[in-house]
Design a protein around this motif. Sequence first.
Motif, PDB file in Angstrom:
ATOM      1  N   PHE A  11       0.826  -1.213   0.000  1.00 42.48           N
ATOM      2  CA  PHE A  11       0.000   0.000   0.000  1.00 42.48           C
ATOM      3  C   PHE A  11       0.859   1.262   0.000  1.00 42.48           C
ATOM      4  CE2 PHE A  11      -1.979   3.400   2.505  1.00 42.48           C
ATOM      5  CZ  PHE A  11      -3.090   3.670   1.708  1.00 42.48           C
ATOM      6  N   VAL A  12       1.849   1.296   0.886  1.00 37.71           N
ATOM      7  CA  VAL A  12       2.721   2.479   0.971  1.00 37.71           C
ATOM      8  C   VAL A  12       3.532   2.636  -0.309  1.00 37.71           C
ATOM      9  CG1 VAL A  12       4.652   3.521   2.215  1.00 37.71           C
ATOM     10  CG2 VAL A  12       2.829   2.376   3.487  1.00 37.71           C
ATOM     11  N   SER A  13       3.983   1.530  -0.869  1.00 41.60           N
ATOM     12  CA  SER A  13       4.711   1.584  -2.141  1.00 41.60           C
ATOM     13  C   SER A  13       3.839   2.189  -3.238  1.00 41.60           C
ATOM     14  CB  SER A  13       5.165   0.179  -2.544  1.00 41.60           C
ATOM     15  OG  SER A  13       5.719   0.167  -3.841  1.00 41.60           O
ATOM     16  N   GLY A  14       2.578   1.725  -3.315  1.00 37.56           N
ATOM     17  CA  GLY A  14       1.659   2.277  -4.309  1.00 37.56           C
ATOM     18  C   GLY A  14       1.393   3.751  -4.090  1.00 37.56           C
ATOM     19  N   LYS A  15       1.305   4.149  -2.825  1.00 35.48           N
ATOM     20  CA  LYS A  15       1.075   5.563  -2.513  1.00 35.48           C
ATOM     21  C   LYS A  15       2.236   6.419  -2.977  1.00 35.48           C
ATOM     22  CE  LYS A  15       1.172   6.703   1.836  1.00 35.48           C
ATOM     23  NZ  LYS A  15       0.812   6.828   3.265  1.00 35.48           N
ATOM     24  N   ILE A  25       7.225  -4.944  -6.299  1.00 37.50           N
ATOM     25  CA  ILE A  25       8.691  -5.016  -6.244  1.00 37.50           C
ATOM     26  C   ILE A  25       9.253  -3.883  -5.396  1.00 37.50           C
ATOM     27  CG2 ILE A  25      10.796  -4.849  -7.629  1.00 37.50           C
ATOM     28  CD1 ILE A  25       9.188  -6.165  -9.920  1.00 37.50           C
ATOM     29  N   SER A  26       8.730  -2.685  -5.605  1.00 34.75           N
ATOM     30  CA  SER A  26       9.209  -1.529  -4.845  1.00 34.75           C
ATOM     31  C   SER A  26       8.924  -1.681  -3.360  1.00 34.75           C
ATOM     32  CB  SER A  26       8.550  -0.247  -5.366  1.00 34.75           C
ATOM     33  OG  SER A  26       8.953   0.027  -6.683  1.00 34.75           O
ATOM     34  N   ALA A  27       7.837  -2.371  -3.027  1.00 36.73           N
ATOM     35  CA  ALA A  27       7.481  -2.547  -1.618  1.00 36.73           C
ATOM     36  C   ALA A  27       8.613  -3.221  -0.848  1.00 36.73           C
ATOM     37  CB  ALA A  27       6.199  -3.374  -1.508  1.00 36.73           C
ATOM     38  N   MET A  45      10.644   4.481   4.934  1.00 41.80           N
ATOM     39  CA  MET A  45       9.687   3.439   4.551  1.00 41.80           C
ATOM     40  C   MET A  45       9.594   2.371   5.636  1.00 41.80           C
ATOM     41  SD  MET A  45       7.696   2.123   2.111  1.00 41.80           S
ATOM     42  CE  MET A  45       7.166   0.544   1.379  1.00 41.80           C
ATOM     43  N   ALA A  46      10.731   1.969   6.173  1.00 41.71           N
ATOM     44  CA  ALA A  46      10.738   0.945   7.220  1.00 41.71           C
ATOM     45  C   ALA A  46       9.972   1.419   8.451  1.00 41.71           C
ATOM     46  CB  ALA A  46      12.177   0.582   7.592  1.00 41.71           C
ATOM     47  N   LYS A  47      10.149   2.685   8.808  1.00 46.72           N
ATOM     48  CA  LYS A  47       9.427   3.241   9.953  1.00 46.72           C
ATOM     49  C   LYS A  47       7.921   3.254   9.708  1.00 46.72           C
ATOM     50  CE  LYS A  47      13.101   6.283  11.728  1.00 46.72           C
ATOM     51  NZ  LYS A  47      13.175   5.706  13.079  1.00 46.72           N
ATOM     52  N   GLU A  48       7.539   3.577   8.470  1.00 47.40           N
ATOM     53  CA  GLU A  48       6.119   3.667   8.152  1.00 47.40           C
ATOM     54  C   GLU A  48       5.456   2.301   8.084  1.00 47.40           C
ATOM     55  OE1 GLU A  48       3.290   5.974   4.851  1.00 47.40           O
ATOM     56  OE2 GLU A  48       5.483   6.041   4.698  1.00 47.40           O
ATOM     57  N   VAL A  49       6.203   1.287   7.649  1.00 48.06           N
ATOM     58  CA  VAL A  49       5.621  -0.033   7.419  1.00 48.06           C
ATOM     59  C   VAL A  49       5.784  -0.949   8.626  1.00 48.06           C
ATOM     60  CG1 VAL A  49       5.769  -2.136   6.021  1.00 48.06           C
ATOM     61  CG2 VAL A  49       5.916   0.104   4.925  1.00 48.06           C
TER      62      VAL A  49
END
Length: 451
Positions: free
Chosen positions: A59-63, A309-311, A320-324
């Motif tokens: 989801f975050v990757s898509g965002k 893949i980006s995820a 990203m790590a903090k958000e996920v």
Amino acid sequence: MVTLTASHIAYLIMILIILILLLMRKDIILPIILAIFLIGFLSTGNILKAVQILYTAIFVSGKRLWQIIVIISLIISMSKALDDIGADIIITKPFIKYLKTPTFSFWIIGFLTMFLSFFIWPAPAVGLLGTVLINPALKSGINKISLASIVSIFGFGVALSSDFFIQGAPSITARAAGIPIHTLILTSLPIWATASTVSILILYFSTLQQSKIQQQNNHLDVNSIDKPSPPFSSFVVSIIAVVLFILDIILMLLFRIHSNAATALIGGTSIIVLIASTIVQKNFLDKTREYLREGFITGMRTFSPIIVISAFFLLGETSMAKEVISPHAKGYLVDLGMYLSQHIPLNKYTVSLLEFSLGVLTGLSGSGFSGLPLIGAIAKTISSTLNLNPAILASIGQIAAIWTGGGTIIPWSTVAVSTVIDVEAEKIAKKNMVPAIAGLIAAYFVTIFLL
């Protein structure tokens, strides 16, 4: 001191497995999904949270990719509309007389891409040039894969790795390295020029050889136009489109509009041109919906695997790590880079290789900019210890990071080019692999010489 955990080791092993699968030309979506779940479980020790992380990462990757998905989809919609009314013939006709041979096409398209990318960044530049230059380039004997490589090497490699005018990349690196921006830019010139020249020349001879084979097989006629003469309304729309995009460029240069703002300007203009292209057709209300639907279907079809893949690779970034994963998480690629810096002997050969490796490693996330703060900080620390020039060390790291993750040799970073020119991202990355790696290796040796 950075201590590697089981999740760090698993992340590194999965990267190696994914790279091996790419070299074997195997699909990597399933291994990527399994890797995200594995990292989520190892980092939390909780299967339930690992399942949630699997979704959250995608989801975050898509965002994060949504803006580029929208701009590319709009450009595809506009291109389809222009093509249907014959405006593509009108717009590209002035270029055909200059793009009559593969050599002319290579250098004209390359330097035009580089020039625009210097001032408005590569993604908007690709959107502007892609729809205009595809047909003339193809008629000159350059195939789509070679065209995509030219655009990505000159734009996302040569222009973005230097970023002389907008100065987004050097400002990040210089700030972390504790040196003035202009010092970093001037110091990086020989390193950047070496990487760029070697890459361009190898790509040029490769493209020329491929074009000769293609012309022998297909007997292309560069002057042939298969479509009938467009109506007068198409000429009006063509003039509107060209004037609006030229005005965009002027506004970007005058008001220093770049990055996301430049993308937004190009996107808005694409909608206006799309509307102009549909108004001159019958059932224009239905046509507008159809073009937008086709554009977004194409965009999502292209980006859906890239989002997954980006995820995985974006988990290498701290933000990203903090958000996920959790607010206390650190990026795995960042940690691996710090670990390397703490466990190698220090001399000008090894520290140059370290900065080079950090650039490549952090570039695997698909963002050439994510590792720049680390690259600058490591250059500052090591240079003070060994009495070396921090600007030289930071330069090779910055160039390696952006050439790797900016949009040349990592398939999931070439989607902007692949979608506009309609070429598979993996094929672009494979075509760019030898020129880009050769250029980076040459830049590494120049770095050693300068130190």
